[in-house]
Design a protein around this motif. Structure first.
Motif, PDB file in Angstrom:
ATOM      1  N   PHE A   1       3.020 -62.774  21.455  1.00 27.06           N
ATOM      2  CA  PHE A   1       2.844 -63.573  22.353  1.00 27.06           C
ATOM      3  C   PHE A   1       1.670 -63.025  23.232  1.00 27.06           C
ATOM      4  CE2 PHE A   1       7.223 -62.954  20.916  1.00 27.06           C
ATOM      5  CZ  PHE A   1       7.734 -64.146  21.139  1.00 27.06           C
ATOM      6  N   ILE A   2       0.934 -64.007  23.397  1.00 26.86           N
ATOM      7  CA  ILE A   2      -0.561 -63.893  24.100  1.00 26.86           C
ATOM      8  C   ILE A   2      -0.415 -64.873  25.572  1.00 26.86           C
ATOM      9  CG2 ILE A   2      -2.855 -63.888  24.360  1.00 26.86           C
ATOM     10  CD1 ILE A   2      -2.805 -63.511  21.493  1.00 26.86           C
ATOM     11  N   GLU A   3      -0.295 -64.256  26.698  1.00 22.65           N
ATOM     12  CA  GLU A   3      -0.219 -65.254  27.914  1.00 22.65           C
ATOM     13  C   GLU A   3      -1.540 -66.042  28.044  1.00 22.65           C
ATOM     14  OE1 GLU A   3       1.063 -64.740  32.645  1.00 22.65           O
ATOM     15  OE2 GLU A   3       1.045 -62.868  31.212  1.00 22.65           O
ATOM     16  N   ARG A   4      -1.708 -66.932  28.491  1.00 23.97           N
ATOM     17  CA  ARG A   4      -3.044 -67.641  28.314  1.00 23.97           C
ATOM     18  C   ARG A   4      -3.745 -67.352  29.621  1.00 23.97           C
ATOM     19  NH1 ARG A   4      -2.364 -73.922  26.095  1.00 23.97           N
ATOM     20  NH2 ARG A   4      -2.024 -73.154  24.078  1.00 23.97           N
TER      21      ARG A   4
ATOM     22  N   ASN B   1      -2.522 -59.467  28.267  1.00 24.93           N
ATOM     23  CA  ASN B   1      -1.275 -59.398  28.141  1.00 24.93           C
ATOM     24  C   ASN B   1      -0.620 -59.844  26.609  1.00 24.93           C
ATOM     25  OD1 ASN B   1       1.523 -58.894  28.389  1.00 24.93           O
ATOM     26  ND2 ASN B   1       1.679 -60.772  30.146  1.00 24.93           N
ATOM     27  N   ILE B   2      -0.747 -59.006  25.823  1.00 25.16           N
ATOM     28  CA  ILE B   2      -0.365 -59.021  24.432  1.00 25.16           C
ATOM     29  C   ILE B   2       0.957 -58.265  24.116  1.00 25.16           C
ATOM     30  CG2 ILE B   2      -0.897 -59.060  21.899  1.00 25.16           C
ATOM     31  CD1 ILE B   2      -4.044 -59.240  22.720  1.00 25.16           C
TER      32      ILE B   2
ATOM     33  N   LEU C   1      19.182 -76.686  27.757  1.00 28.95           N
ATOM     34  CA  LEU C   1      20.473 -76.278  27.474  1.00 28.95           C
ATOM     35  C   LEU C   1      20.470 -75.004  28.421  1.00 28.95           C
ATOM     36  CD1 LEU C   1      20.496 -76.307  23.487  1.00 28.95           C
ATOM     37  CD2 LEU C   1      21.698 -78.075  25.259  1.00 28.95           C
ATOM     38  N   PRO C   2      21.844 -74.770  28.553  1.00 28.01           N
ATOM     39  CA  PRO C   2      22.041 -73.510  29.413  1.00 28.01           C
ATOM     40  C   PRO C   2      21.599 -71.976  28.740  1.00 28.01           C
ATOM     41  CG  PRO C   2      23.969 -74.395  28.529  1.00 28.01           C
ATOM     42  CD  PRO C   2      22.934 -75.279  28.332  1.00 28.01           C
ATOM     43  N   VAL C   3      21.003 -71.095  29.844  1.00 27.47           N
ATOM     44  CA  VAL C   3      20.745 -69.927  29.322  1.00 27.47           C
ATOM     45  C   VAL C   3      21.959 -69.038  28.641  1.00 27.47           C
ATOM     46  CG1 VAL C   3      18.591 -69.910  30.609  1.00 27.47           C
ATOM     47  CG2 VAL C   3      20.768 -68.898  31.426  1.00 27.47           C
ATOM     48  N   VAL C   4      21.601 -68.118  27.720  1.00 34.52           N
ATOM     49  CA  VAL C   4      22.754 -67.410  27.343  1.00 34.52           C
ATOM     50  C   VAL C   4      22.217 -65.776  27.838  1.00 34.52           C
ATOM     51  CG1 VAL C   4      23.193 -69.041  25.477  1.00 34.52           C
ATOM     52  CG2 VAL C   4      21.458 -67.300  25.156  1.00 34.52           C
ATOM     53  N   SER C   5      23.090 -65.002  26.681  1.00 37.47           N
ATOM     54  CA  SER C   5      23.267 -63.585  27.368  1.00 37.47           C
ATOM     55  C   SER C   5      21.729 -62.952  27.208  1.00 37.47           C
ATOM     56  CB  SER C   5      23.997 -62.806  26.349  1.00 37.47           C
ATOM     57  OG  SER C   5      23.524 -63.094  24.792  1.00 37.47           O
ATOM     58  N   LYS C   6      21.618 -61.722  27.537  1.00 39.47           N
ATOM     59  CA  LYS C   6      20.422 -61.056  27.845  1.00 39.47           C
ATOM     60  C   LYS C   6      20.005 -60.123  26.856  1.00 39.47           C
ATOM     61  CE  LYS C   6      20.816 -60.903  32.747  1.00 39.47           C
ATOM     62  NZ  LYS C   6      21.097 -59.855  34.120  1.00 39.47           N
ATOM     63  N   LEU C   7      18.813 -59.969  26.686  1.00 39.01           N
ATOM     64  CA  LEU C   7      18.153 -59.089  25.415  1.00 39.01           C
ATOM     65  C   LEU C   7      16.871 -58.308  26.137  1.00 39.01           C
ATOM     66  CD1 LEU C   7      18.798 -59.287  22.419  1.00 39.01           C
ATOM     67  CD2 LEU C   7      16.645 -60.374  22.178  1.00 39.01           C
ATOM     68  N   PRO C   8      16.628 -57.284  25.906  1.00 33.06           N
ATOM     69  CA  PRO C   8      15.310 -56.521  26.038  1.00 33.06           C
ATOM     70  C   PRO C   8      14.358 -57.366  26.224  1.00 33.06           C
ATOM     71  CG  PRO C   8      16.680 -55.219  24.604  1.00 33.06           C
ATOM     72  CD  PRO C   8      17.329 -56.190  24.660  1.00 33.06           C
ATOM     73  N   HIS C   9      13.518 -57.561  27.185  1.00 31.96           N
ATOM     74  CA  HIS C   9      12.184 -58.464  27.395  1.00 31.96           C
ATOM     75  C   HIS C   9      11.026 -57.997  26.668  1.00 31.96           C
ATOM     76  CE1 HIS C   9      10.310 -55.884  30.228  1.00 31.96           C
ATOM     77  NE2 HIS C   9      11.225 -55.691  30.772  1.00 31.96           N
ATOM     78  N   VAL C  10      10.343 -58.788  26.489  1.00 43.56           N
ATOM     79  CA  VAL C  10       8.889 -58.678  25.778  1.00 43.56           C
ATOM     80  C   VAL C  10       7.612 -58.820  26.603  1.00 43.56           C
ATOM     81  CG1 VAL C  10       9.957 -59.347  23.579  1.00 43.56           C
ATOM     82  CG2 VAL C  10       8.652 -60.881  25.122  1.00 43.56           C
ATOM     83  N   CYS C  11       7.696 -59.300  27.822  1.00 43.94           N
ATOM     84  CA  CYS C  11       6.644 -59.594  28.741  1.00 43.94           C
ATOM     85  C   CYS C  11       6.991 -59.048  30.039  1.00 43.94           C
ATOM     86  CB  CYS C  11       6.367 -61.077  28.768  1.00 43.94           C
ATOM     87  SG  CYS C  11       5.808 -61.754  27.251  1.00 43.94           S
TER      88      CYS C  11
END
Length: 218
Positions: free
Chosen positions: A101-104, A109-110, A208-218
């Motif tokens: 994932f590369i923020e434009r 931020n990779i 759609l509605p958001v769901v449960s959480k997961l460790p973030h990547v950014c």
């Protein structure tokens, strides 16, 4: 001939990056009307648990299945012109796919995505992005990009405004006189500090509605 007809199990060849496909999970929506295509890109809400699935196909369009899915009856024949028996690449516990994932607006931020083989010829990449903005999602199979890669991922601010993250600015907070109108501006922000922009909710009306959480990547 004695024994004819013979039963032959034809195994797929190695996975081919241009022929592999990607399917977005329920938290991801297309940036354009209609079903997802590799050119439309995705939209997702900041903080939402997100996932997409990579399906392996060989260069002839045959799905690459997990080892043993065709049955264990001795040797088989690959879909290539060679008679060498080649096992599916998805049989490994380590996925051959690489996701970044590369923020434009901040190319430094990779972040690498976590890809896990599902054991059936598919691979799941789960991620969670906290900062709003546009990201290029690079998906490669052994350094060869998949068709359409990099994909555009547009991350919106979360739907809920967090008063602890909101900011107030303006002269009215610094200087005020009795009986004189004073003004200041309140910037609404979500729980991750992303600014909520005017018209953003209308743009996400079909999400759609958001769901449960997961460790973030950014």
């Amino acid at each position: 001939m004695f024994g004819s007809p013979f039963q032959v199990h034809v195994l797929p060849s190695d996975a081919s990056a241009p022929h592999c496909t990607i399917s977005p999970g329920p938290a991801l929506s297309s940036r354009s009307p209609g079903p997802f295509s590799e050119y439309s890109g995705w939209q997702v809400e900041a903080g939402a648990q997100s996932e997409f699935t990579i399906k392996e196909f060989d260069c002839y369009g045959n799905p690459v299945l997990a080892q043993g899915a065709l049955g264990a009856r001795g040797q088989g024949v690959t879909a290539s012109s060679s008679s060498k028996v080649v096992g599916p690449s998805s049989s490994s516990s380590v996925s051959p796919f690489h996701v970044q994932f590369i923020e434009r607006c901040a190319l430094h931020n990779i972040t690498d995505g976590a890809v896990s083989p599902c054991g059936d010829g598919t691979h799941a990449c789960a991620f969670r992005v906290l900062r709003s903005g546009e990201y290029d999602v690079h998906v490669e199979l052994r350094s060869v990009p998949l068709k359409g890669s990099p994909f555009l991922l547009e991350v919106f601010a979360a739907a809920r405004t967090d008063p602890l993250q909101c900011r107030a600015e303006g002269e009215g907070l610094l200087h005020a006189s009795s009986r004189t109108p004073a003004t200041f501006v309140v910037q609404a922000c979500d729980e991750y500090g992303n600014m909520r922009l005017k018209g953003e909710m209308a743009a996400r009306a079909q999400r759609l509605p958001v769901v449960s959480k997961l460790p973030h990547v950014c």
